[in-house]
Design an enzyme around this catalytic site. Structure first.
Site, PDB file in Angstrom:
ATOM      1  N   SER A   1       0.841  -1.192   0.000  1.00  0.00           N
ATOM      2  CA  SER A   1       0.000   0.000   0.000  1.00  0.00           C
ATOM      3  C   SER A   1       0.883   1.251   0.000  1.00  0.00           C
ATOM      4  CB  SER A   1      -0.949  -0.036   1.202  1.00  0.00           C
ATOM      5  OG  SER A   1      -1.940   0.943   1.103  1.00  0.00           O
TER       6      SER A   1
ATOM      7  N   ARG B   1     -12.400   7.335   8.058  1.00  0.00           N
ATOM      8  CA  ARG B   1     -12.001   5.945   8.272  1.00  0.00           C
ATOM      9  C   ARG B   1     -13.066   4.977   7.763  1.00  0.00           C
ATOM     10  NH1 ARG B   1      -7.392   3.056   8.561  1.00  0.00           N
ATOM     11  NH2 ARG B   1      -7.383   1.509  10.230  1.00  0.00           N
TER      12      ARG B   1
ATOM     13  N   ASP C   1      -8.690  -6.765  -4.536  1.00  0.00           N
ATOM     14  CA  ASP C   1      -8.402  -5.395  -4.119  1.00  0.00           C
ATOM     15  C   ASP C   1      -9.159  -4.408  -5.001  1.00  0.00           C
ATOM     16  OD1 ASP C   1      -7.263  -2.989  -3.299  1.00  0.00           O
ATOM     17  OD2 ASP C   1      -5.233  -3.819  -3.204  1.00  0.00           O
TER      18      ASP C   1
ATOM     19  N   HIS D   1      -8.058  -5.124  -0.281  1.00  0.00           N
ATOM     20  CA  HIS D   1      -6.766  -4.469  -0.086  1.00  0.00           C
ATOM     21  C   HIS D   1      -6.087  -4.935   1.201  1.00  0.00           C
ATOM     22  CE1 HIS D   1      -3.725  -1.432  -0.688  1.00  0.00           C
ATOM     23  NE2 HIS D   1      -3.987  -0.869   0.494  1.00  0.00           N
ATOM     24  N   ASP D   2      -6.850  -5.134   2.245  1.00  0.00           N
ATOM     25  CA  ASP D   2      -6.278  -5.562   3.525  1.00  0.00           C
ATOM     26  C   ASP D   2      -5.667  -6.952   3.464  1.00  0.00           C
ATOM     27  OD1 ASP D   2      -6.703  -3.234   4.885  1.00  0.00           O
ATOM     28  OD2 ASP D   2      -8.385  -3.963   6.090  1.00  0.00           O
TER      29      ASP D   2
END
Length: 391
Positions: A163, A234, A336, A366-367
Site C-alpha cells: 500500500s 475511516r 483489491d 486491499h487488507d
C-alpha cells in the site's frame, strides 16, 4: 443527536522526549520539500530488529502503510497502543528472520508516532497545525534515506512494503537506485489513479468539514480533535479496504446484535436507533483509529498518496520504471478494489527486472496484504531470495 464516533480518552501524540519504549529517534536537520517550502528540522522515530553485520549488507527496510508506524513487530505496551502491524513476518525464525537480517522501520514524515508531523512542535514551541507544509512520497523517502545515513547503511539488501509502503519502495527503486539491491512491493501502483484520488479527497473533506478541525489548529483547543470527521474518513477508507463479498458473508443486511436496524427511527440520526451489523463494524473501526491517530496526519498522508506519481518529472511512468535494475517482486490481491491487481500487473510489465506477478487470492480486498500471512510470507521469501543473490 448521537456523536458519530463514540467518546474516547484524549490522545497524546508521541513526540521526541516522551518515553520512547522501543523507539529511537534520529534528528536529520532541515528538509527542502518537493512541492515547495521546507522544514527547519526533522526528527524521525524508528525501530530495529536483529543485528547489522560487519559488512553492513544485511539491512532490510520495511515500509508501513497509511495508519501504521515503526512498530512492525512486537506487543502492545506503554509506548505502543497496538501490537505490531505485520504479525509473524518479522522476528527470529519468521519470513524476515532477524537471526539473518537487520530490519529497520521508521515512522513516516508527517506521522504522529514520533516523527515530525502536523502534531509535532514547530520551532516556536506550538504544534505545526495549519502551518504544516504539503509533503509527498518523495519527501518521505528523502527522510528515510537520511535515517539510513544515520544508521551507517549505504544500501538496503531489500525494501519491502505494501500500500503506501509500496509507494515508498518504488520511490527508493527509482530515486535512489544505488541504495537498494532488491525490493518487494505489494498492493500498490506507479501513480495514483483518479479513483484513488477521488476516495482519498472525500476522506480529507470529511475531516476538514468537521467544525473541530479549526483549519488544522485544534491541538490546544478545548473542543478536542475532529474525531467525527476522521471517523467518517475511516469508514470510507474501510469500504475501499475490504470487499462487497466479505461484507455480504459477514453482515448481509442484518441488524447489529441487540439492536433493531428496522425500527421507526434512522440509525445515526435519532438517539437509540438500531444499527445494521456493517454499520457497527465501521463504527468500531472509526473508534479504534480515533484512540491512536491524529487527524492532521491522516490528512497529510492521504494527500501524499494522492500526489504519488513515480513518473512525475522523469519522463512518465514507463520511462521511470524502465530505469530499475535490481530484482523486484510484485504482488497484488485479487479482490483489491482500492489498488486493483491490473495496477500491479502494470508494474510487473514495465519493470524490466520484475519477476512474474504474484496474485494473492483473498476475499479480504486491499487488507489482504496484512491478513493473508501465508501468501505474504511467500512473497517475502521470494524477495529475500533475490536479496541474497545480490549480496
Amino acid at each position: 443527536m448521537t456523536a458519530l464516533v463514540p467518546p474516547v480518552r484524549p490522545r497524546v501524540y508521541w513526540r521526541p522526549g516522551d518515553d520512547p519504549g522501543d523507539r529511537r529517534f534520529a534528528t536529520i536537520g532541515s528538509l527542502d520539500l518537493e512541492l515547495g517550502g521546507s522544514l527547519p528540522e526533522v526528527t524521525v522515530a524508528y525501530e530495529t530488529w536483529g543485528t547489522l553485520n560487519a559488512a553492513r549488507d544485511n539491512a532490510i527496510l520495511v515500509q508501513h502503510a497509511l495508519t501504521g508506524d515503526s512498530h512492525v513487530s512486537g506487543p502492545a505496551d506503554a509506548a505502543h497502543l497496538t501490537a505490531g502491524w505485520w504479525p509473524g513476518i518479522v522476528g527470529p525464525g519468521c519470513p524476515i528472520d532477524t537471526d539473518e537480517w537487520f530490519v529497520v522501520a521508521s515512522n513516516v514524515l508527517g506521522g504522529c508516532q514520533g516523527t515530525t508531523g502536523p502534531s509535532s512542535l514547530a520551532p516556536d514551541g506550538s504544534p505545526w497545525g495549519s502551518r504544516w507544509p504539503r509533503v509527498t512520497v518523495r519527501d518521505q523517502v528523502a527522510v528515510e534515506v537520511a535515517v539510513a545515513d544515520h544508521l551507517g547503511i549505504e544500501s538496503f539488501a531489500s525494501v519491502i512494503g505494501g500500500s503506501m509502503g509500496g509507494l515508498r519502495a518504488l520511490e527508493w527503486l527509482v530515486g535512489y537506485p544505488h541504495r537498494v539491491r532488491s525490493a518487494g512491493v505489494l498492493a500498490c501502483c506507479a501513480a495514483a489513479s483518479a479513483d484513488q484520488i477521488g476516495t482519498q479527497t472525500v476522506q480529507i473533506q470529511a475531516i476538514t468539514a468537521d467544525p473541530k478541525w479549526a483549519a488544522g489548529d485544534y491541538y490546544d483547543s478545548a473542543q478536542g480533535p475532529p474525531l467525527d470527521g476522521m471517523g467518517i474518513a475511516r469508514r470510507i477508507a474501510h469500504l475501499t479496504y475490504r470487499t462487497e463479498n466479505e461484507f455480504a458473508v459477514r453482515f448481509d443486511n442484518l441488524s447489529q446484535d441487540g439492536e433493531d436496524a428496522f425500527g421507526s427511527t434512522v440509525p445515526g440520526v435519532a438517539q437509540g436507533a438500531g444499527r445494521f451489523a456493517v454499520t457497527s463494524y465501521l463504527d468500531h473501526q472509526a473508534a479504534r483509529l480515533a484512540d491512536r491517530f491524529d487527524a492532521g496526519t491522516y490528512v497529510a498522508l492521504t494527500d501524499a498518496m494522492s500526489t504519488h506519481d513515480v513518473g512525475r518529472g522523469r519522463g512518465g511512468v514507463a520511462e521511470a520504471l524502465s530505469t530499475i535494475g535490481v530484482p523486484v517482486v510484485v504482488a497484488g490481491i485479487t479482490s483489491d478494489r482500492l489498488y486493483p491487481i491490473y495496477l500491479q500487473r502494470q508494474l510487473a510489465d514495465l519493470i524490466p527486472t520484475a519477476r512474474d506477478l504474484i496474485a494473492v487470492h483473498s476475499d479480504y480486498g486491499h487488507d489482504g496484504f496484512l491478513i493473508e500471512s501465508e501468501a505474504v510470507a511467500g512473497v517475502v521469501a521470494q524477495t529475500l531470495s533475490a536479496a541474497r543473490s545480490e549480496r
